[in-house]
Scaffold this motif. Structure first.
Motif, PDB file in Angstrom:
ATOM      1  N   PRO A 103     -14.051  55.045  28.533  1.00 17.04           N
ATOM      2  CA  PRO A 103     -14.771  55.723  27.449  1.00 17.04           C
ATOM      3  C   PRO A 103     -16.241  55.998  27.797  1.00 17.04           C
ATOM      4  CG  PRO A 103     -14.599  53.408  26.962  1.00 17.04           C
ATOM      5  CD  PRO A 103     -13.919  53.606  28.298  1.00 17.04           C
ATOM      6  N   SER A 104     -16.444  56.790  28.844  1.00 18.10           N
ATOM      7  CA  SER A 104     -17.811  57.048  29.323  1.00 18.10           C
ATOM      8  C   SER A 104     -18.638  57.842  28.311  1.00 18.10           C
ATOM      9  CB  SER A 104     -17.768  57.804  30.655  1.00 18.10           C
ATOM     10  OG  SER A 104     -17.027  59.005  30.533  1.00 18.10           O
ATOM     11  N   PHE A 105     -17.983  58.406  27.297  1.00 14.98           N
ATOM     12  CA  PHE A 105     -18.690  59.150  26.259  1.00 14.98           C
ATOM     13  C   PHE A 105     -19.377  58.230  25.242  1.00 14.98           C
ATOM     14  CE2 PHE A 105     -14.267  58.569  25.119  1.00 14.98           C
ATOM     15  CZ  PHE A 105     -14.313  58.099  23.824  1.00 14.98           C
ATOM     16  N   LEU A 106     -19.132  56.916  25.353  1.00 14.78           N
ATOM     17  CA  LEU A 106     -19.753  55.947  24.459  1.00 14.78           C
ATOM     18  C   LEU A 106     -20.870  55.204  25.167  1.00 14.78           C
ATOM     19  CD1 LEU A 106     -16.615  54.321  22.754  1.00 14.78           C
ATOM     20  CD2 LEU A 106     -18.179  55.989  21.741  1.00 14.78           C
ATOM     21  N   SER A 107     -21.986  55.019  24.481  1.00 16.02           N
ATOM     22  CA  SER A 107     -23.063  54.192  25.020  1.00 16.02           C
ATOM     23  C   SER A 107     -22.765  52.730  24.705  1.00 16.02           C
ATOM     24  CB  SER A 107     -24.407  54.601  24.419  1.00 16.02           C
ATOM     25  OG  SER A 107     -24.412  54.380  23.020  1.00 16.02           O
ATOM     26  N   ALA A 108     -23.520  51.840  25.309  1.00 17.15           N
ATOM     27  CA  ALA A 108     -23.259  50.410  25.149  1.00 17.15           C
ATOM     28  C   ALA A 108     -23.336  49.976  23.687  1.00 17.15           C
ATOM     29  CB  ALA A 108     -24.244  49.608  25.997  1.00 17.15           C
TER      30      ALA A 108
ATOM     31  N   GLY B 221      -1.383  40.279  14.210  1.00 15.03           N
ATOM     32  CA  GLY B 221      -1.786  40.674  15.552  1.00 15.03           C
ATOM     33  C   GLY B 221      -3.277  40.545  15.753  1.00 15.03           C
ATOM     34  N   GLY B 222      -3.680  40.711  17.004  1.00 13.44           N
ATOM     35  CA  GLY B 222      -5.093  40.611  17.346  1.00 13.44           C
ATOM     36  C   GLY B 222      -5.443  41.531  18.506  1.00 13.44           C
ATOM     37  N   ILE B 223      -6.729  41.811  18.603  1.00 16.16           N
ATOM     38  CA  ILE B 223      -7.263  42.704  19.629  1.00 16.16           C
ATOM     39  C   ILE B 223      -8.405  41.994  20.335  1.00 16.16           C
ATOM     40  CG2 ILE B 223      -8.291  44.974  20.066  1.00 16.16           C
ATOM     41  CD1 ILE B 223      -7.328  45.711  17.173  1.00 16.16           C
ATOM     42  N   LEU B 224      -8.457  42.130  21.652  1.00 12.32           N
ATOM     43  CA  LEU B 224      -9.589  41.617  22.428  1.00 12.32           C
ATOM     44  C   LEU B 224     -10.029  42.712  23.388  1.00 12.32           C
ATOM     45  CD1 LEU B 224     -11.496  39.293  23.238  1.00 12.32           C
ATOM     46  CD2 LEU B 224      -9.787  38.626  24.951  1.00 12.32           C
ATOM     47  N   ILE B 225     -11.214  43.280  23.127  1.00 14.74           N
ATOM     48  CA  ILE B 225     -11.743  44.363  23.953  1.00 14.74           C
ATOM     49  C   ILE B 225     -12.845  43.822  24.858  1.00 14.74           C
ATOM     50  CG2 ILE B 225     -12.896  46.614  23.947  1.00 14.74           C
ATOM     51  CD1 ILE B 225     -11.616  47.207  21.276  1.00 14.74           C
ATOM     52  N   GLU B 226     -12.700  44.077  26.150  1.00 13.06           N
ATOM     53  CA  GLU B 226     -13.693  43.655  27.136  1.00 13.06           C
ATOM     54  C   GLU B 226     -14.195  44.894  27.868  1.00 13.06           C
ATOM     55  OE1 GLU B 226     -12.322  39.168  28.196  1.00 13.06           O
ATOM     56  OE2 GLU B 226     -11.035  40.751  29.019  1.00 13.06           O
ATOM     57  N   ASN B 227     -15.504  45.114  27.823  1.00 12.29           N
ATOM     58  CA  ASN B 227     -16.104  46.329  28.366  1.00 12.29           C
ATOM     59  C   ASN B 227     -16.932  46.046  29.615  1.00 12.29           C
ATOM     60  OD1 ASN B 227     -15.230  48.127  26.200  1.00 12.29           O
ATOM     61  ND2 ASN B 227     -16.688  47.043  24.914  1.00 12.29           N
ATOM     62  N   THR B 228     -16.944  47.012  30.510  1.00 18.38           N
ATOM     63  CA  THR B 228     -17.812  47.000  31.680  1.00 18.38           C
ATOM     64  C   THR B 228     -18.800  48.150  31.537  1.00 18.38           C
ATOM     65  OG1 THR B 228     -16.036  46.137  33.074  1.00 18.38           O
ATOM     66  CG2 THR B 228     -17.923  47.123  34.196  1.00 18.38           C
ATOM     67  N   LEU B 229     -20.067  47.838  31.711  1.00 17.09           N
ATOM     68  CA  LEU B 229     -21.117  48.838  31.511  1.00 17.09           C
ATOM     69  C   LEU B 229     -21.517  49.488  32.824  1.00 17.09           C
ATOM     70  CD1 LEU B 229     -23.451  46.912  29.015  1.00 17.09           C
ATOM     71  CD2 LEU B 229     -21.505  48.395  28.497  1.00 17.09           C
ATOM     72  N   HIS B 230     -21.937  50.738  32.728  1.00 13.34           N
ATOM     73  CA  HIS B 230     -22.548  51.453  33.845  1.00 13.34           C
ATOM     74  C   HIS B 230     -23.814  52.098  33.303  1.00 13.34           C
ATOM     75  CE1 HIS B 230     -22.968  53.615  37.606  1.00 13.34           C
ATOM     76  NE2 HIS B 230     -23.136  54.738  36.917  1.00 13.34           N
ATOM     77  N   GLY B 231     -24.936  51.500  33.638  1.00 12.06           N
ATOM     78  CA  GLY B 231     -26.187  51.952  33.043  1.00 12.06           C
ATOM     79  C   GLY B 231     -26.175  51.658  31.551  1.00 12.06           C
ATOM     80  N   TYR B 232     -26.392  52.692  30.742  1.00 11.97           N
ATOM     81  CA  TYR B 232     -26.403  52.529  29.289  1.00 11.97           C
ATOM     82  C   TYR B 232     -25.063  52.874  28.648  1.00 11.97           C
ATOM     83  CZ  TYR B 232     -31.469  52.233  29.823  1.00 11.97           C
ATOM     84  OH  TYR B 232     -32.727  51.865  30.187  1.00 11.97           O
ATOM     85  N   GLY B 233     -24.063  53.188  29.456  1.00 10.85           N
ATOM     86  CA  GLY B 233     -22.773  53.594  28.908  1.00 10.85           C
ATOM     87  C   GLY B 233     -21.640  52.677  29.314  1.00 10.85           C
ATOM     88  N   LEU B 234     -20.463  52.964  28.782  1.00  9.24           N
ATOM     89  CA  LEU B 234     -19.269  52.196  29.111  1.00  9.24           C
ATOM     90  C   LEU B 234     -18.581  52.816  30.324  1.00  9.24           C
ATOM     91  CD1 LEU B 234     -17.663  51.510  25.600  1.00  9.24           C
ATOM     92  CD2 LEU B 234     -19.374  50.179  26.832  1.00  9.24           C
ATOM     93  N   ALA B 235     -18.305  51.988  31.299  1.00 12.91           N
ATOM     94  CA  ALA B 235     -17.563  52.462  32.472  1.00 12.91           C
ATOM     95  C   ALA B 235     -16.067  52.256  32.277  1.00 12.91           C
ATOM     96  CB  ALA B 235     -18.055  51.729  33.718  1.00 12.91           C
ATOM     97  N   TRP B 236     -15.693  51.021  31.946  1.00 12.33           N
ATOM     98  CA  TRP B 236     -14.290  50.661  31.737  1.00 12.33           C
ATOM     99  C   TRP B 236     -14.172  49.851  30.446  1.00 12.33           C
ATOM    100  CZ3 TRP B 236     -10.645  52.444  35.123  1.00 12.33           C
ATOM    101  CH2 TRP B 236     -11.063  52.808  36.398  1.00 12.33           C
ATOM    102  N   SER B 237     -13.050  50.002  29.786  1.00 11.23           N
ATOM    103  CA  SER B 237     -12.710  49.145  28.654  1.00 11.23           C
ATOM    104  C   SER B 237     -11.290  48.638  28.840  1.00 11.23           C
ATOM    105  CB  SER B 237     -12.817  49.895  27.330  1.00 11.23           C
ATOM    106  OG  SER B 237     -14.156  50.202  27.018  1.00 11.23           O
ATOM    107  N   ILE B 238     -11.123  47.345  28.668  1.00  9.20           N
ATOM    108  CA  ILE B 238      -9.801  46.727  28.704  1.00  9.20           C
ATOM    109  C   ILE B 238      -9.481  46.273  27.287  1.00  9.20           C
ATOM    110  CG2 ILE B 238      -8.395  44.845  29.624  1.00  9.20           C
ATOM    111  CD1 ILE B 238     -10.257  44.850  32.067  1.00  9.20           C
TER     112      ILE B 238
END
Length: 254
Positions: free
Chosen positions: A75-80, A122-139
């Motif tokens: 989701p590189s269109f989203l900022s941190a 149910g449950g959700i656990l989102i773990e994000n990796t940042l690249h600069g000020y944006g999101l690079a990867w989301s699990i």
């Protein structure tokens, strides 16, 4: 082996199936570290031995009876500071899958649990990796209780408990449909339809606009949930004032 054929553009078109693993989120993170997986790749297991929930809790799921999956997105269109929008889209995608099965008792409990009445489905656990000020990867790790009917926690429930079938639910079939509902909501987010997503989210938010007892760092107080801000903080009206709480700063007292 999981064989599903979702009617999607990309989500669920590639799957890594593991009969057993400690954590599908960890396996998804390893995929990202090793190569450049396609957006929409799923990691699925029948038996997750060390699944994680929010606040460091362990996710309980009996082997072969539930849906345990992690989704890789870019989701590189989203900022941190916009990452909670992803939480909203994913929650709504899960809701869209489950609502036809369990009805209007279904709710999203902030920040990322799926409830039927006062029990967790149910449950959700989102773990994000940042690249600069944006999101690079989301699990996006998702656990849904499907055919399991016995739990260690009295507040847990499942599809089979809420709306039992004579046999059992088709877990791969549910995953295929989930891919479709998640992609619809993700594309809605990517196209900038945030106002509609926010409206939909608040309509199904657990205890929204109801007086509720809360616990913040051992201090109990009564308040009314009036919304969620842009960064995902829960907005609660307390004694005529609006207070904002992050993920680990407040909990429901049920």
């Amino acid at each position: 082996m999981y064989k599903i054929y979702p009617k999607t553009l990309f989500l669920g078109q590639k799957i890594q199936y593991l009969p057993s693993c400690q954590s599908t989120n960890d396996e998804a993170a390893a995929l990202i570290a090793q190569n450049d997986p396609a957006e929409g790749t799923l990691v699925v297991t029948d038996n997750q031995t060390a699944g994680r929930g929010q606040r460091g809790n362990q996710w309980e799921a009996k082997a072969g009876q539930n849906l345990t999956v992690s989704l890789i997105l870019k989701p590189s269109f989203l900022s941190a500071n916009e990452q909670f929008w992803l939480n909203i889209a994913i929650s709504l995608g899960i809701y869209d899958l489950l609502h036809p099965l369990v009805g209007d008792a279904l709710r999203i409990k902030w920040p990322n649990d799926i409830y039927v009445y006062n029990r967790k489905l149910g449950g959700i656990l989102i773990e994000n990796t940042l690249h600069g000020y944006g999101l690079a990867w989301s699990i996006i790790g998702m656990g849904l209780n499907v055919n399991q009917t016995e739990f260690s926690y009295p507040t847990a429930t499942s599809l089979q408990q809420e709306t039992p079938l004579p046999n059992t639910y088709d877990v791969p079939g549910l995953l295929s449909r989930l891919c479709e509902t998640l992609e619809q909501r993700y594309l809605q987010l990517r196209s900038g339809q945030r106002d509609q997503l926010k409206i939909n989210y608040l309509q199904i938010l657990y205890r929204y606009q109801e007086e509720q007892l809360f616990d913040s760092e051992g201090r109990y107080f009564r308040g009314i949930i009036i919304g969620v801000d842009e960064t995902g903080r829960l907005a609660i009206a307390v004694d005529g004032q609006v207070r904002y709480f992050g993920f680990k700063e407040v909990s429901f007292v049920i």
